[in-house]
Design a protein around this motif. Sequence first.
Motif, PDB file in Angstrom:
ATOM      1  N   ILE A  27       0.845  -1.187   0.000  1.00  0.00           N
ATOM      2  CA  ILE A  27       0.000   0.000   0.000  1.00  0.00           C
ATOM      3  C   ILE A  27       0.885   1.243   0.000  1.00  0.00           C
ATOM      4  O   ILE A  27       2.041   1.205   0.423  1.00  0.00           O
ATOM      5  N   ASP A  28       0.343   2.337  -0.494  1.00  0.00           N
ATOM      6  CA  ASP A  28       1.096   3.594  -0.549  1.00  0.00           C
ATOM      7  C   ASP A  28       0.975   4.279   0.810  1.00  0.00           C
ATOM      8  O   ASP A  28       0.013   4.985   1.085  1.00  0.00           O
ATOM      9  N   LEU A  29       1.976   4.057   1.639  1.00  0.00           N
ATOM     10  CA  LEU A  29       1.941   4.548   3.011  1.00  0.00           C
ATOM     11  C   LEU A  29       3.243   5.259   3.323  1.00  0.00           C
ATOM     12  O   LEU A  29       4.324   4.763   3.000  1.00  0.00           O
ATOM     13  N   ASP A  30       3.164   6.433   3.948  1.00  0.00           N
ATOM     14  CA  ASP A  30       4.363   7.151   4.369  1.00  0.00           C
ATOM     15  C   ASP A  30       4.854   6.590   5.693  1.00  0.00           C
ATOM     16  O   ASP A  30       4.096   6.518   6.672  1.00  0.00           O
ATOM     17  N   ILE A  31       6.122   6.203   5.702  1.00  0.00           N
ATOM     18  CA  ILE A  31       6.724   5.604   6.893  1.00  0.00           C
ATOM     19  C   ILE A  31       7.638   6.628   7.553  1.00  0.00           C
ATOM     20  O   ILE A  31       8.488   7.236   6.896  1.00  0.00           O
TER      21      ILE A  31
END
Length: 255
Positions: free
Chosen positions: A141-145
């Motif tokens: 998924i496109d998730l900012d870490i």
Amino acid sequence: MSVMPNSQTVKEDALEAENTGLRELITQAGLDAARLLKQAGIDASDNETAKQLQRLLLEELHHRVKNTLATVIAITAQSLRSAETLEQGRFAVENRLVALGRAHDLLLEANFTSARLPDIIRAAIAPFDDQKLSKFAVQAIDLDIVAGAVLPITMSLNELCTNAVKYGALSVPTGRIAIVVAVDEPTQRFKLSWTEKGGPPVQEPKRRSFGTRLISRLADQLHGEARLRYAPQGVDYELDIPLAGLRAKEIHAVV
């Protein structure tokens, strides 16, 4: 008939004119002095701010360098200690340090604030993949870490890749690896799974290697849990952590 001013009057007028001129000069000098002092004050303030900012940056750099050196020392020492041969130790150290470098590249690109999860995964597995025929199937998924979580995730994936190259799915042409990331919204949990297939049969090692311990401790950094299972068809791994752990302000290294 005009009356010639006496010498006293001339002196008084000259003195008054001189006083007036002097007052004007003093007034103007005062204005100039105020302006110059104000400007000097601004410059001094800016200079002091620049010095404070420079010191802050140097302290932050010093802190990061010390943490990185501590991590490098731990990785090197543990890798060599658990290696059966010098070549095996060299390979382990080299790959772990390369992974560390890639993680810091991501942090730099993200200005040490965050990085996108797909980029993290891609950077970690790229050196182990085949560009002509990819051995990885990634569903991320496109998730900012957050910055503090980039390094543990990258290093964990690197350990899995290194193990797969030596003993698992990446050691044979037919091997494949599936990486799936999901977020459980009701429980606010983040889960990353790694599943190997098509490789040689694997058996659970008789003792925990440094790589296995490292994976566990990296999960601890994220306040989560790493589950590693040696199935006959290949290694299964799952990282289960609180979603909030990827958004925390600071994650302390425990490597």
